[in-house]
Design a protein around this motif. Structure first.
Motif, PDB file in Angstrom:
ATOM      1  N   THR A  84       0.802  -1.219   0.000  1.00  0.00           N
ATOM      2  CA  THR A  84       0.000   0.000   0.000  1.00  0.00           C
ATOM      3  C   THR A  84       0.841   1.279   0.000  1.00  0.00           C
ATOM      4  O   THR A  84       0.330   2.330  -0.377  1.00  0.00           O
ATOM      5  CB  THR A  84      -0.958   0.039   1.201  1.00  0.00           C
ATOM      6  N   HIS A  85       2.070   1.199   0.400  1.00  0.00           N
ATOM      7  CA  HIS A  85       2.981   2.344   0.350  1.00  0.00           C
ATOM      8  C   HIS A  85       4.358   1.807   0.005  1.00  0.00           C
ATOM      9  O   HIS A  85       4.950   1.074   0.789  1.00  0.00           O
ATOM     10  CB  HIS A  85       3.008   3.104   1.671  1.00  0.00           C
ATOM     11  N   VAL A  86       4.843   2.174  -1.176  1.00  0.00           N
ATOM     12  CA  VAL A  86       6.097   1.632  -1.660  1.00  0.00           C
ATOM     13  C   VAL A  86       7.012   2.789  -2.034  1.00  0.00           C
ATOM     14  O   VAL A  86       6.616   3.699  -2.759  1.00  0.00           O
ATOM     15  CB  VAL A  86       5.860   0.739  -2.902  1.00  0.00           C
ATOM     16  N   GLU A  87       8.229   2.734  -1.542  1.00  0.00           N
ATOM     17  CA  GLU A  87       9.218   3.752  -1.886  1.00  0.00           C
ATOM     18  C   GLU A  87       9.981   3.313  -3.119  1.00  0.00           C
ATOM     19  O   GLU A  87      10.538   2.215  -3.156  1.00  0.00           O
ATOM     20  CB  GLU A  87      10.185   3.975  -0.722  1.00  0.00           C
ATOM     21  N   GLY A  88       9.974   4.150  -4.134  1.00  0.00           N
ATOM     22  CA  GLY A  88      10.734   3.892  -5.350  1.00  0.00           C
ATOM     23  C   GLY A  88      11.859   4.903  -5.456  1.00  0.00           C
ATOM     24  O   GLY A  88      12.023   5.761  -4.586  1.00  0.00           O
ATOM     25  N   LYS A  89      12.611   4.806  -6.527  1.00  0.00           N
ATOM     26  CA  LYS A  89      13.705   5.754  -6.750  1.00  0.00           C
ATOM     27  C   LYS A  89      13.115   7.118  -7.120  1.00  0.00           C
ATOM     28  O   LYS A  89      12.554   7.278  -8.193  1.00  0.00           O
ATOM     29  CB  LYS A  89      14.602   5.232  -7.866  1.00  0.00           C
ATOM     30  N   GLY A  90      13.199   8.070  -6.212  1.00  0.00           N
ATOM     31  CA  GLY A  90      12.685   9.409  -6.470  1.00  0.00           C
ATOM     32  C   GLY A  90      11.172   9.515  -6.487  1.00  0.00           C
ATOM     33  O   GLY A  90      10.624  10.488  -6.990  1.00  0.00           O
ATOM     34  N   THR A 124       9.259  -3.301 -13.030  1.00  0.00           N
ATOM     35  CA  THR A 124       9.447  -4.706 -13.386  1.00  0.00           C
ATOM     36  C   THR A 124      10.183  -5.448 -12.274  1.00  0.00           C
ATOM     37  O   THR A 124       9.846  -6.595 -11.961  1.00  0.00           O
ATOM     38  CB  THR A 124      10.171  -4.883 -14.734  1.00  0.00           C
ATOM     39  N   GLY A 125      11.162  -4.822 -11.657  1.00  0.00           N
ATOM     40  CA  GLY A 125      11.855  -5.440 -10.521  1.00  0.00           C
ATOM     41  C   GLY A 125      10.956  -5.605  -9.319  1.00  0.00           C
ATOM     42  O   GLY A 125      10.966  -6.653  -8.649  1.00  0.00           O
ATOM     43  N   TRP A 126      10.166  -4.586  -9.025  1.00  0.00           N
ATOM     44  CA  TRP A 126       9.239  -4.622  -7.885  1.00  0.00           C
ATOM     45  C   TRP A 126       8.201  -5.721  -8.060  1.00  0.00           C
ATOM     46  O   TRP A 126       7.939  -6.496  -7.139  1.00  0.00           O
ATOM     47  CB  TRP A 126       8.575  -3.249  -7.737  1.00  0.00           C
ATOM     48  N   ILE A 127       7.631  -5.823  -9.238  1.00  0.00           N
ATOM     49  CA  ILE A 127       6.626  -6.856  -9.497  1.00  0.00           C
ATOM     50  C   ILE A 127       7.257  -8.245  -9.365  1.00  0.00           C
ATOM     51  O   ILE A 127       6.695  -9.139  -8.726  1.00  0.00           O
ATOM     52  CB  ILE A 127       5.979  -6.663 -10.892  1.00  0.00           C
ATOM     53  N   ALA A 128       8.428  -8.445  -9.949  1.00  0.00           N
ATOM     54  CA  ALA A 128       9.101  -9.752  -9.877  1.00  0.00           C
ATOM     55  C   ALA A 128       9.466 -10.117  -8.442  1.00  0.00           C
ATOM     56  O   ALA A 128       9.340 -11.271  -8.034  1.00  0.00           O
ATOM     57  CB  ALA A 128      10.346  -9.740 -10.752  1.00  0.00           C
ATOM     58  N   ARG A 129       9.860  -9.154  -7.665  1.00  0.00           N
ATOM     59  CA  ARG A 129      10.327  -9.382  -6.294  1.00  0.00           C
ATOM     60  C   ARG A 129       9.196  -9.514  -5.283  1.00  0.00           C
ATOM     61  O   ARG A 129       9.246 -10.364  -4.398  1.00  0.00           O
ATOM     62  CB  ARG A 129      11.262  -8.227  -5.911  1.00  0.00           C
ATOM     63  N   ASP A 130       8.162  -8.678  -5.412  1.00  0.00           N
ATOM     64  CA  ASP A 130       7.189  -8.537  -4.327  1.00  0.00           C
ATOM     65  C   ASP A 130       5.771  -9.014  -4.625  1.00  0.00           C
ATOM     66  O   ASP A 130       4.921  -8.949  -3.742  1.00  0.00           O
ATOM     67  CB  ASP A 130       7.113  -7.069  -3.880  1.00  0.00           C
ATOM     68  N   TRP A 131       5.499  -9.471  -5.843  1.00  0.00           N
ATOM     69  CA  TRP A 131       4.150  -9.908  -6.200  1.00  0.00           C
ATOM     70  C   TRP A 131       4.139 -11.401  -6.510  1.00  0.00           C
ATOM     71  O   TRP A 131       5.155 -11.943  -6.947  1.00  0.00           O
ATOM     72  CB  TRP A 131       3.618  -9.088  -7.382  1.00  0.00           C
ATOM     73  N   PHE A 159       3.210 -13.387  -8.922  1.00  0.00           N
ATOM     74  CA  PHE A 159       2.915 -13.752 -10.297  1.00  0.00           C
ATOM     75  C   PHE A 159       4.105 -14.460 -10.935  1.00  0.00           C
ATOM     76  O   PHE A 159       5.248 -14.038 -10.774  1.00  0.00           O
ATOM     77  CB  PHE A 159       2.567 -12.517 -11.126  1.00  0.00           C
ATOM     78  N   ALA A 160       3.827 -15.521 -11.689  1.00  0.00           N
ATOM     79  CA  ALA A 160       4.881 -16.235 -12.410  1.00  0.00           C
ATOM     80  C   ALA A 160       5.175 -15.570 -13.756  1.00  0.00           C
ATOM     81  O   ALA A 160       6.321 -15.495 -14.182  1.00  0.00           O
ATOM     82  CB  ALA A 160       4.481 -17.696 -12.624  1.00  0.00           C
ATOM     83  N   LYS A 161       4.134 -15.068 -14.425  1.00  0.00           N
ATOM     84  CA  LYS A 161       4.317 -14.473 -15.752  1.00  0.00           C
ATOM     85  C   LYS A 161       3.452 -13.219 -15.867  1.00  0.00           C
ATOM     86  O   LYS A 161       2.239 -13.286 -15.718  1.00  0.00           O
ATOM     87  CB  LYS A 161       3.960 -15.467 -16.851  1.00  0.00           C
ATOM     88  N   VAL A 162       4.097 -12.094 -16.142  1.00  0.00           N
ATOM     89  CA  VAL A 162       3.426 -10.797 -16.204  1.00  0.00           C
ATOM     90  C   VAL A 162       3.633 -10.192 -17.579  1.00  0.00           C
ATOM     91  O   VAL A 162       4.739 -10.223 -18.124  1.00  0.00           O
ATOM     92  CB  VAL A 162       3.997  -9.846 -15.123  1.00  0.00           C
ATOM     93  N   ALA A 163       2.565  -9.642 -18.143  1.00  0.00           N
ATOM     94  CA  ALA A 163       2.640  -8.944 -19.429  1.00  0.00           C
ATOM     95  C   ALA A 163       2.785  -7.446 -19.193  1.00  0.00           C
ATOM     96  O   ALA A 163       2.153  -6.890 -18.287  1.00  0.00           O
ATOM     97  CB  ALA A 163       1.377  -9.217 -20.246  1.00  0.00           C
ATOM     98  N   TYR A 164       3.590  -6.829 -20.021  1.00  0.00           N
ATOM     99  CA  TYR A 164       3.775  -5.377 -20.017  1.00  0.00           C
ATOM    100  C   TYR A 164       3.456  -4.888 -21.430  1.00  0.00           C
ATOM    101  O   TYR A 164       4.361  -4.609 -22.225  1.00  0.00           O
ATOM    102  CB  TYR A 164       5.205  -5.000 -19.618  1.00  0.00           C
ATOM    103  N   PRO A 165       2.158  -4.818 -21.782  1.00  0.00           N
ATOM    104  CA  PRO A 165       1.784  -4.431 -23.149  1.00  0.00           C
ATOM    105  C   PRO A 165       2.353  -3.069 -23.539  1.00  0.00           C
ATOM    106  O   PRO A 165       2.347  -2.121 -22.752  1.00  0.00           O
ATOM    107  CB  PRO A 165       0.256  -4.381 -23.100  1.00  0.00           C
ATOM    108  N   GLY A 166       2.838  -3.022 -24.766  1.00  0.00           N
ATOM    109  CA  GLY A 166       3.408  -1.775 -25.273  1.00  0.00           C
ATOM    110  C   GLY A 166       4.826  -1.541 -24.790  1.00  0.00           C
ATOM    111  O   GLY A 166       5.451  -0.550 -25.146  1.00  0.00           O
ATOM    112  N   ARG A 167       5.337  -2.474 -24.008  1.00  0.00           N
ATOM    113  CA  ARG A 167       6.697  -2.346 -23.471  1.00  0.00           C
ATOM    114  C   ARG A 167       7.492  -3.612 -23.790  1.00  0.00           C
ATOM    115  O   ARG A 167       8.201  -3.657 -24.779  1.00  0.00           O
ATOM    116  CB  ARG A 167       6.657  -2.048 -21.981  1.00  0.00           C
ATOM    117  N   THR A 168       7.362  -4.663 -22.982  1.00  0.00           N
ATOM    118  CA  THR A 168       8.097  -5.902 -23.272  1.00  0.00           C
ATOM    119  C   THR A 168       7.360  -6.760 -24.289  1.00  0.00           C
ATOM    120  O   THR A 168       7.957  -7.649 -24.882  1.00  0.00           O
ATOM    121  CB  THR A 168       8.358  -6.713 -21.986  1.00  0.00           C
ATOM    122  N   THR A 169       6.097  -6.518 -24.464  1.00  0.00           N
ATOM    123  CA  THR A 169       5.294  -7.147 -25.514  1.00  0.00           C
ATOM    124  C   THR A 169       4.767  -6.019 -26.390  1.00  0.00           C
ATOM    125  O   THR A 169       4.111  -5.106 -25.874  1.00  0.00           O
ATOM    126  CB  THR A 169       4.111  -7.941 -24.912  1.00  0.00           C
TER     127      THR A 169
END
Length: 191
Positions: free
Chosen positions: A40-46, A160-167, A169-179
């Motif tokens: 619910t509250h996540v610190e990112g870079k900047g 992408t790092g946050w989702i892979a690390r903290d969620w 999900f085994a497989k995530v789509a990023y439409p318009g980006r990685t797909t």
């Protein structure tokens, strides 16, 4: 017309991939397991990510209205959202809807705020995938000023790092980006 009226759900909005699709609350199961603690509250870079809701209506509205043409080209591929003339009442309904989806664990919309929380740099959406091969779809946008400053690439890399690390999900789509959009549209149309 507000975002809710403009969007008819991820599966039906394949061609335009509208910004914040509407899900019938009773028709969509929770996106994450009951035991998963949704951030619910996540610190990112900047920046910091917090759930969208009524308390953020003004900063959210100011952000997307400052970048209408940019978002129509880079995020939605549609003129349905954002568009000139969105009212304060429509913006509030949108925030209430996002808050309700988050509370029901159906989808998760985050404002990407400056560290002091006074300005929205963009948004991140974690949503159900209309394509069976993916557990979730993650989409994001940044304002034109943030895009021009290079923050879009920085946010994408961090998310992408946050989702892979903290969620969960085994497989995530990023439409318009990685797909690519065409590939994504074809995958979604085949469902």
């Amino acid at each position: 017309m507000n975002r809710r009226q403009a969007c008819t759900g991820l599966a039906l909005a394949v061609a335009t991939l509208a910004a914040r699709p509407v899900f019938a609350a009773e028709a969509i199961p929770p996106l994450v397991p009951a035991g998963f603690r949704v951030p619910t509250h996540v610190e990112g870079k900047g920046s910091r990510l917090v759930p969208l809701g009524p308390a953020l209506v003004k900063v959210d509205y100011d952000a997307y209205m400052s970048s209408i043409e940019h978002l129509q080209r880079t995020f939605t591929r549609s003129t349905a959202w954002p568009h000139p003339g969105i009212t304060a009442a429509e913006a509030m309904v949108d925030m209430e809807t996002e808050q309700a989806r988050f509370a029901a664990r159906k989808s998760f919309a985050y404002a990407v705020l400056t560290p002091d929380g006074t300005r929205e740099r963009g948004c991140v959406y974690v949503q159900p995938s209309p394509v069976a091969a993916y557990d979730a779809v993650v989409r994001m946008w940044v304002t034109k000023a943030e895009y021009d400053a290079g923050f879009d690439a920085e946010l994408h890399a961090w998310v992408t790092g946050w989702i892979a690390r903290d969620w969960p999900f085994a497989k995530v789509a990023y439409p318009g980006r990685t797909t690519g959009w065409q590939e994504w549209d074809a995958l979604a149309a085949g469902q």
